[in-house]
Write a protein that holds these residues in place. Sequence first.
Motif, PDB file in Angstrom:
ATOM      1  N   ARG A  56      11.323  -1.567 -13.472  1.00 43.48           N
ATOM      2  CA  ARG A  56      11.588  -2.459 -12.562  1.00 43.48           C
ATOM      3  C   ARG A  56      10.785  -2.465 -11.265  1.00 43.48           C
ATOM      4  O   ARG A  56      10.559  -3.280 -10.381  1.00 43.48           O
ATOM      5  CB  ARG A  56      12.954  -3.367 -12.420  1.00 43.48           C
ATOM      6  CG  ARG A  56      13.957  -3.444 -13.597  1.00 43.48           C
ATOM      7  CD  ARG A  56      15.009  -4.269 -13.503  1.00 43.48           C
ATOM      8  NE  ARG A  56      14.704  -5.659 -12.478  1.00 43.48           N
ATOM      9  CZ  ARG A  56      15.866  -6.424 -12.312  1.00 43.48           C
ATOM     10  NH1 ARG A  56      16.836  -5.918 -12.338  1.00 43.48           N
ATOM     11  NH2 ARG A  56      15.274  -7.221 -11.451  1.00 43.48           N
ATOM     12  N   GLN A  57      11.031  -1.271 -10.782  1.00 46.33           N
ATOM     13  CA  GLN A  57      10.525  -0.752  -9.436  1.00 46.33           C
ATOM     14  C   GLN A  57       9.457   0.520  -9.702  1.00 46.33           C
ATOM     15  O   GLN A  57       9.460   1.073 -10.437  1.00 46.33           O
ATOM     16  CB  GLN A  57      11.424  -0.245  -8.755  1.00 46.33           C
ATOM     17  CG  GLN A  57      12.468  -1.469  -8.304  1.00 46.33           C
ATOM     18  CD  GLN A  57      13.709  -0.885  -7.222  1.00 46.33           C
ATOM     19  OE1 GLN A  57      13.580   0.192  -6.994  1.00 46.33           O
ATOM     20  NE2 GLN A  57      14.478  -1.722  -7.019  1.00 46.33           N
ATOM     21  N   LEU A  58       8.462   0.359  -8.793  1.00 39.68           N
ATOM     22  CA  LEU A  58       7.188   1.329  -8.931  1.00 39.68           C
ATOM     23  C   LEU A  58       7.095   1.728  -7.401  1.00 39.68           C
ATOM     24  O   LEU A  58       6.796   0.985  -6.487  1.00 39.68           O
ATOM     25  CB  LEU A  58       6.111   0.753  -9.330  1.00 39.68           C
ATOM     26  CG  LEU A  58       4.742   1.643  -9.701  1.00 39.68           C
ATOM     27  CD1 LEU A  58       5.334   2.441 -10.603  1.00 39.68           C
ATOM     28  CD2 LEU A  58       3.635   0.968  -9.869  1.00 39.68           C
ATOM     29  N   HIS A  59       7.348   3.108  -7.324  1.00 39.55           N
ATOM     30  CA  HIS A  59       7.143   3.933  -6.113  1.00 39.55           C
ATOM     31  C   HIS A  59       5.923   4.696  -6.108  1.00 39.55           C
ATOM     32  O   HIS A  59       5.287   4.720  -7.038  1.00 39.55           O
ATOM     33  CB  HIS A  59       8.510   4.659  -5.617  1.00 39.55           C
ATOM     34  CG  HIS A  59       9.749   3.953  -5.519  1.00 39.55           C
ATOM     35  ND1 HIS A  59       9.903   3.030  -4.332  1.00 39.55           N
ATOM     36  CD2 HIS A  59      10.702   3.556  -6.514  1.00 39.55           C
ATOM     37  CE1 HIS A  59      10.887   2.353  -4.704  1.00 39.55           C
ATOM     38  NE2 HIS A  59      11.479   2.610  -5.967  1.00 39.55           N
ATOM     39  N   THR A  60       5.835   5.685  -5.101  1.00 38.47           N
ATOM     40  CA  THR A  60       4.384   6.532  -5.112  1.00 38.47           C
ATOM     41  C   THR A  60       4.256   7.430  -6.258  1.00 38.47           C
ATOM     42  O   THR A  60       4.941   8.042  -6.800  1.00 38.47           O
ATOM     43  CB  THR A  60       4.602   7.371  -4.048  1.00 38.47           C
ATOM     44  OG1 THR A  60       4.941   6.624  -2.653  1.00 38.47           O
ATOM     45  CG2 THR A  60       3.471   8.199  -3.774  1.00 38.47           C
ATOM     46  N   LEU A  61       2.944   6.989  -6.625  1.00 37.04           N
ATOM     47  CA  LEU A  61       2.294   7.748  -7.880  1.00 37.04           C
ATOM     48  C   LEU A  61       1.355   8.720  -7.298  1.00 37.04           C
ATOM     49  O   LEU A  61       0.471   8.435  -6.789  1.00 37.04           O
ATOM     50  CB  LEU A  61       1.521   6.592  -8.967  1.00 37.04           C
ATOM     51  CG  LEU A  61       2.559   6.010  -9.719  1.00 37.04           C
ATOM     52  CD1 LEU A  61       1.822   4.904 -10.234  1.00 37.04           C
ATOM     53  CD2 LEU A  61       3.449   6.523 -10.506  1.00 37.04           C
ATOM     54  N   ALA A  62       1.635  10.267  -7.585  1.00 37.39           N
ATOM     55  CA  ALA A  62       0.778  11.103  -7.086  1.00 37.39           C
ATOM     56  C   ALA A  62      -0.066  11.705  -8.046  1.00 37.39           C
ATOM     57  O   ALA A  62      -0.030  12.625  -8.775  1.00 37.39           O
ATOM     58  CB  ALA A  62       1.571  12.451  -6.836  1.00 37.39           C
ATOM     59  N   ALA A  90       2.761   2.446  -3.123  1.00 37.08           N
ATOM     60  CA  ALA A  90       2.739   2.961  -4.511  1.00 37.08           C
ATOM     61  C   ALA A  90       1.416   3.621  -4.996  1.00 37.08           C
ATOM     62  O   ALA A  90       1.280   4.531  -5.810  1.00 37.08           O
ATOM     63  CB  ALA A  90       3.175   1.894  -5.440  1.00 37.08           C
ATOM     64  N   PHE A  91       0.425   3.046  -4.542  1.00 41.46           N
ATOM     65  CA  PHE A  91      -1.191   3.068  -5.110  1.00 41.46           C
ATOM     66  C   PHE A  91      -2.087   4.021  -4.160  1.00 41.46           C
ATOM     67  O   PHE A  91      -3.166   4.325  -4.504  1.00 41.46           O
ATOM     68  CB  PHE A  91      -1.669   2.048  -5.578  1.00 41.46           C
ATOM     69  CG  PHE A  91      -0.900   1.133  -6.490  1.00 41.46           C
ATOM     70  CD1 PHE A  91      -0.331   1.611  -7.873  1.00 41.46           C
ATOM     71  CD2 PHE A  91      -0.683  -0.292  -6.405  1.00 41.46           C
ATOM     72  CE1 PHE A  91       0.102   0.970  -8.795  1.00 41.46           C
ATOM     73  CE2 PHE A  91      -0.080  -1.198  -7.525  1.00 41.46           C
ATOM     74  CZ  PHE A  91       0.333  -0.399  -8.492  1.00 41.46           C
ATOM     75  N   GLU A  92      -1.354   4.489  -3.010  1.00 39.31           N
ATOM     76  CA  GLU A  92      -2.234   5.099  -2.009  1.00 39.31           C
ATOM     77  C   GLU A  92      -3.058   6.320  -2.638  1.00 39.31           C
ATOM     78  O   GLU A  92      -4.038   6.564  -2.076  1.00 39.31           O
ATOM     79  CB  GLU A  92      -1.361   5.401  -0.937  1.00 39.31           C
ATOM     80  CG  GLU A  92      -1.017   4.039   0.138  1.00 39.31           C
ATOM     81  CD  GLU A  92      -0.637   4.476   1.076  1.00 39.31           C
ATOM     82  OE1 GLU A  92      -0.095   5.796   1.568  1.00 39.31           O
ATOM     83  OE2 GLU A  92      -0.003   3.614   2.239  1.00 39.31           O
ATOM     84  N   ASN A  93      -2.437   6.973  -3.413  1.00 42.71           N
ATOM     85  CA  ASN A  93      -2.646   8.450  -3.938  1.00 42.71           C
ATOM     86  C   ASN A  93      -3.792   7.990  -5.181  1.00 42.71           C
ATOM     87  O   ASN A  93      -3.902   9.031  -5.894  1.00 42.71           O
ATOM     88  CB  ASN A  93      -1.553   9.319  -4.307  1.00 42.71           C
ATOM     89  CG  ASN A  93      -1.029   9.630  -2.899  1.00 42.71           C
ATOM     90  OD1 ASN A  93      -1.709   9.823  -1.944  1.00 42.71           O
ATOM     91  ND2 ASN A  93       0.235   9.940  -3.050  1.00 42.71           N
ATOM     92  N   LEU A  94      -4.127   6.880  -5.602  1.00 48.85           N
ATOM     93  CA  LEU A  94      -4.761   6.608  -7.010  1.00 48.85           C
ATOM     94  C   LEU A  94      -6.146   6.072  -6.500  1.00 48.85           C
ATOM     95  O   LEU A  94      -6.552   5.040  -6.733  1.00 48.85           O
ATOM     96  CB  LEU A  94      -4.160   5.456  -7.528  1.00 48.85           C
ATOM     97  CG  LEU A  94      -2.674   5.722  -7.965  1.00 48.85           C
ATOM     98  CD1 LEU A  94      -1.984   4.435  -8.844  1.00 48.85           C
ATOM     99  CD2 LEU A  94      -2.417   7.069  -8.771  1.00 48.85           C
TER     100      LEU A  94
END
Length: 655
Positions: A61-67, A88-92
């Motif tokens: 249901r929730q998506l937080h930072t993906l490294a 959430a997508f800053e490191n992608l």
Amino acid sequence: MVRHMFSNLLLLWSLSHDLYITGLTYNAPQEQSWNNQNLSSVPLDLDVRLRRLDLSNNLIRQLHTLALPYLEQLDLSSNQLDFISDGAFENLARLEQLNLSRNGLNNNLGSNSKALQSLSGLKTLDISMNGLSDDAVELYLRNKSSLDQLQMTGNALKRLSHSLFKESKGLRTITIDDNLISEIEQGTFEPLIHLETLNLAKNNLAHICDFKLHQIKYLNLSRNSVEFFVTRQDDQLYRLEVLDLSYNKLLYFPIVPKMNCLRYLYLQNNMIGTLNSEATMVSETNSLYNEITRKKIVSKNNLHSNWRPMPLIYIDLSYNHFRSFPLETLSLLSSLETLNFSYNCLQNIFWDIRNYSESGHVRQLFFPSLKHLDLQSNGLLYMSPLFLNSLTQIETLNLEDNSVQPCASTDHLRSSQSTQQINVSTSCVALGQLRTLKHLNLKENNIKILEPHTFQRTSLVSLNLAKNVHMVIHEGALEGAQTSLQSLIISEINMSSSHLSLPCLPALTQLNLSNNHLDVIPSSLICSPLREVDIRNNVLMTLNHSLIQALSTHLTIMYISGNRFNCCDSKWLKILNETKIKLPDIGEAECFTRVRKFVMMEYLKNHVLNCLFHTQPQEVHPGQIIIIILFVGVILAVLIVFSRKLCCTQRSFVV
């Protein structure tokens, strides 16, 4: 020197470290799937070197930072995702493909859209089935200058504005089917100079008043409510190759761009032909064009002038309302190879064209490239010889489910004015005129009789005569086509063996005689290199084993169930088994004795013993009777001798 060696070692370490980090080492994982694992959150132990990650069909249901700095593809479809944190997508940085379909992205628009804005290098985005409105989609498409493919199926878009794609001008493919779109602002798609594929199917569009998308190759407008499609004439080249207008409310042929590359046109399931005559339809179409473009000159035939140069090779006009065949309009398509005209309202195809009169000059038109014509389910009774003459390259003709009666030959039918005076209720169709014809389907036409030389001069490869109940096939009906015929279907016509006469067919490889009343297979088939035979649901008790032996040279598959085979006359079956010919329905086949019926497979396991006791008396060979009598006599003699010895032994004990 030491300093030089140290610098080289440092460089080597740096390179090896980069190789390890970027996932180019042999042990680096490329892809990981957590599909359908009932996950409520993203796993914490993901390898940072991943390039493809599948988290679809979960409960996230929730998506937080993906490294995951090297991730290129991310699938989050079919979750319950309704909140994506800002970062959430800053490191992608390398992410190119993102699938967010079947989620709840219509919630928390501020945070969710801001998160997606950080993906400036995204090439493919799928936000289908999220209940998104017009404004919501515009937020999600911000900062998407690299976007190449966009999928927005099954949302709630009603109106497409000219600002919707202003930050995504590199788009090549857009799919917005199954929405509620009823209006498209001018300038919405025109600036997208790279756009090639546009799918707007299943919406509420009613009119295409002035099509101006020069760059598009594929346009799908099916399943809308489109009543007309008009393009203003200009000298610009349109790249359109495929136009799908099926399942709409079209009353007229579309007026397409004059300079186009159109090859495939889908117009099935519309209302074209409702205006009865072709002349009326053409006139109404031109009037509509002049009204939309506000032209005062009404003498020009815009429809035909735009259709004439069209390089169309395929057109589908099935399931419309044609009562007459639009000869002139379709004959303009000089490149047309396939025409589907099935499920219309034709009863007759007359040579009803302009500049034609009973006493005047006959104007002959041609379909110079047409190879495949489908006229199934029209109720056809009559086809003008002039029309048949126009099919100069025809190879496949589907006349299934009509009322066509083939003529004996074409010698007495001349392509002249007098042919229009034939009483169509009793006339026949001269199929022998079609010299190039290879595949003919006459299934379910209520044909009464096939006269001699019906297919004379044709080059038939396949012929379907199924479901012509009580049809009589005259001896010699196949003459003229017997040397080329490879496939013949004569099923479901209630035919008995006495009424079936087939000539030698030296090219025949496929034969279907199923669902008749045959008790014998024609012996003339011995000269055919048959590969597939279907004799299901007849009244066969046995098969000529000599014929089967001859056919087994080429035969690969045979269907035999639904007959009344004699269990003890199965020599033909042994031949089929020995040659390893496939019998797909052997498990359903039955055989009979005087006493009972058997499933053939089970019976064959003990066929000798069963035949000994269950063979019908009239079918027993005299030699078999002698053997049975001798066998019974020997048994009786043995019993008598044994009983006497037993008796003597008992007496000796008494004494």
